[in-house]
Enzyme design. Structure first.
Site, PDB file in Angstrom:
ATOM      1  N   LYS A  16      42.767  48.646  41.790  1.00 61.61           N
ATOM      2  CA  LYS A  16      41.328  48.430  42.012  1.00 61.61           C
ATOM      3  C   LYS A  16      40.898  49.096  43.315  1.00 61.61           C
ATOM      4  O   LYS A  16      41.588  48.973  44.340  1.00 61.61           O
ATOM      5  CB  LYS A  16      41.071  46.916  42.062  1.00 61.61           C
ATOM      6  N   SER A  60      37.013  37.305  38.814  1.00 63.05           N
ATOM      7  CA  SER A  60      37.121  38.748  38.626  1.00 63.05           C
ATOM      8  C   SER A  60      38.416  39.233  38.007  1.00 63.05           C
ATOM      9  O   SER A  60      38.586  40.426  37.790  1.00 63.05           O
ATOM     10  CB  SER A  60      36.906  39.465  39.961  1.00 63.05           C
ATOM     11  N   SER A  91      34.904  41.546  38.545  1.00 57.66           N
ATOM     12  CA  SER A  91      34.718  42.834  39.184  1.00 57.66           C
ATOM     13  C   SER A  91      35.891  43.784  38.976  1.00 57.66           C
ATOM     14  O   SER A  91      35.762  44.978  39.231  1.00 57.66           O
ATOM     15  CB  SER A  91      34.520  42.619  40.687  1.00 57.66           C
TER      16      SER A  91
END
Lengths: 426, 176
Positions: free
Chosen positions: A75, A168, A144
């Site tokens: 990420k 997330s 996210s």
């Protein structure tokens, strides 16, 4: 089905032909899913890294690295040497630059390879990136950790690193039909990760199966205990009350199906009242995220405020205006929630909480990433949570269930998750 | 051990300050003391930390020329100000500051732990009062603890430095 698809991503690039297979998967799927940030010269870089890794492994065959050749998505809030970090934002990358994250260093030292950086919402909040749901391309992959979940769901990589501040990891895992694991708060150091809310940010990962989640945990978590002895079947508790009522109708139907499957496989499922004050927990959590985010971002926001997305800007404005007394109460409330949830586990004789990993199936459209409310209390309490795929509904959309253990019982949770995942697939 | 769930997260601030003539910009924890900033962030270990509550004077530095306890200030508070530490008094052992030279000549230090704080306190004092009496020197020293010397040689050194400055064309013992 998606788990089978995901399992086809190559898991050791030092094997002959594996890098070419990975490249083919990217050629087939990445242009549709958009899970990764573009990288020029990705394949040349990986070829060089694979060859260096294979040479090192050949020179020391006795000391096989635990994640040798495993390609990972990371990420884009994690700093990775050799890559810029933008955290899904328009801030200049040099502002966000710094030493490599501890998590990525641990993974690389264990022989893993960075296939690339994955798309995140802006600063891991709600403003989405371009990533599509690999199972249902017109729908959000969740966020996210959007790119990390989609990358695993599309079978681009077998595992990807993400983070969870509200929901997330567990929510996108459910939306993309993969396994998501959020360890106990601070079980993995956050150093080198662009924070959203340091009080609530958890490093975690999304994987094609439970076994891989376990292998990453042994490398990433501080003081991982292995092996652990657990009873064959944990007693599962469903937290009845206003929290569970936040799931959608379709979500509750899928959850009932999952409970039936678990019972059929011999697991005991007990209804246990919990979180009667869920609305207050929800309010306190969101206040804490806002207040923390303002502390993290105020200097960047003063310089680059015009580059922030409206949703993130709204969060920071709320954080700026937050009443410090209310924030202190919210912080104290976290310990109270954890203690209350664990006391109820003791009283009801349950080993794991069982709940839907998302309100329902992934919502239509890419303009929003869905509601993290089903994940929120477990993040608030800092307890370890795993999201497991629970099959598809009548529309072919993926659902997930979420299992939560006591603080620090990450090892027990993952030890049980394997048989639970199997039961959910019956 | 504090419960990780309920403790305050560290808040960081970016501080820009001029230390010994050089501009410094560092991102530090908001709660970081100036003394720890000087010693750990900048490596200026000449500033000594004794009592850590403003009593002993060992950590004294100059803030815009005024003596302050660096253990009673936060690094964040010196944003935009100028800090002078003992490292700035002399370019090297061959070229001591006149007050340091007087300390050397008068045997005004033993273990030396209190010396940097005393030097900075008295450099500022002599700038304000270049021809002090012994009583005035003792009064100026009253905020700095020395556990070795009994102070007599320190007082002698200050008076010697003042006298030398006076004989050198009526100059004063100024900070460099």
């Amino acid at each position: 089905m998606s788990a089978l698809l995901a399992a086809s991503a190559p898991s050791d690039l030092t094997r002959p032909g594996a890098l070419e297979a990975l490249r083919r998967r990217f050629d087939d799927r990445e242009s549709e899913v958009l899970a990764f940030l573009p990288e020029e010269g990705r394949w040349e870089r990986l070829a060089a890294e694979v060859s260096a890794l294979a040479d090192a492994a050949a020179s020391r065959p006795s000391a096989r690295a635990p994640l040798l050749g495993l390609p990972l998505g990371i990420k884009d809030i994690f700093r990775v040497d050799g890559f810029p970090t933008s955290a899904g934002s328009s801030l200049p990358p040099e502002v966000l630059a710094g030493p490599q994250s501890v998590a990525v260093t641990r993974l690389r030292e264990a022989g893993a390879l960075v296939a690339g950086k994955t798309v995140t919402t802006e600063f891991a909040y709600f403003a989405p990136g371009p990533t599509r749901n690999p199972v249902a391309p017109g729908r959000t992959p969740g966020g996210s950790s959007s790119g990390s979940a989609a990358a695993v769901g599309a079978g681009l990589v077998p595992a990807a690193i993400g983070s969870q501040t509200i929901g997330s990891i567990c929510r996108p895992a459910a939306f993309c039909g993969v396994v998501g694991f959020k360890p106990t708060y601070e079980r993995v150091p956050r150093d080198g990760v662009i924070p959203l809310s340091p009080s609530l940010d958890h490093v975690g990962w999304l994987t094609a199966d439970v076994d891989l989640a376990l292998r990453l945990a042994a490398v990433l978590c501080d003081g991982w205990r292995s092996p652990v002895a657990v009873p064959a079947r944990p007693v599962l508790g469903v937290p009845e009350g206003p929290y569970l009522e936040r799931a959608s109708e379709g979500g509750l139907v899928a959850f009932a199906v999952a409970c039936t499957r678990l019972k059929a496989a011999g697991f005991e499922v007990r209804s246990t009242p919990a979180m009667e004050d869920f609305a207050a927990i929800d309010t306190r959590h969101r206040l804490l995220v806002a207040a923390d985010a303002w502390q993290v971002h105020r200097e960047w926001f003063a310089r680059f405020g015009d580059r922030y997305h409206t949703e993130t800007r709204g969060l920071l404005e709320r954080g700026r205006a937050a009443d410090p007394v209310a924030v202190a109460k919210a912080r104290a409330g976290r310990g109270e929630l954890r203690d209350d949830l664990e006391a109820r586990m003791d009283a009801a004789g349950i080993d794991l909480w069982l709940s839907p990993a998302a309100q329902g199936p992934p919502p239509q459209g890419l303009g929003a990433t869905g509601d993290p409310v089903m994940n929120l209390p477990w993040t608030h309490a800092g307890m370890p949570a795993v999201s497991l795929p629970a099959g598809r509904d009548a529309d072919g959309l993926p659902h997930g269930v979420q299992l939560v253990a006591r603080t620090g019982c990450d090892e027990e949770l993952l030890a049980w998750a394997g048989s639970l995942a199997e039961a959910l697939h019956q | 051990m504090a419960d990780p769930l309920t403790r305050e997260p560290a808040t960081t601030v970016t501080v820009t300050t001029r230390v010994n003539g050089a501009e410094q910009t560092h991102t530090v924890e908001a709660r970081l003391l100036l003394s720890d900033f000087l010693r750990h962030e900048l490596g200026l270990t000449g500033t000594h930390v004794g009592c850590e509550h403003g009593v002993c004077g060992a950590c004294t530095v100059l803030l815009d020329g005024v003596p302050v306890r660096s253990c009673l200030l936060l690094a964040a508070q010196v944003e935009g100000h100028e800090v002078t530490t003992v490292e700035a008094l002399a370019p090297g052992p061959e070229n001591l500051h006149p007050l340091q030279q007087a300390f050397w000549d008068s045997h005004a230090l033993q273990c030396g732990f209190c010396t940097p704080g005393i030097l900075l306190t008295l450099v500022a004092f002599l700038k304000e009062n270049p021809r002090p009496s012994e009583d005035e020197v003792r009064f100026a020293l009253s905020g700095n603890l020395c556990r070795c010397t009994g102070y007599q040689h320190i007082v002698d050194a200050v008076l010697l430095a003042a006298q030398r400055a006076a004989t050198q064309a009526g100059g004063e013992v100024a900070p460099r």
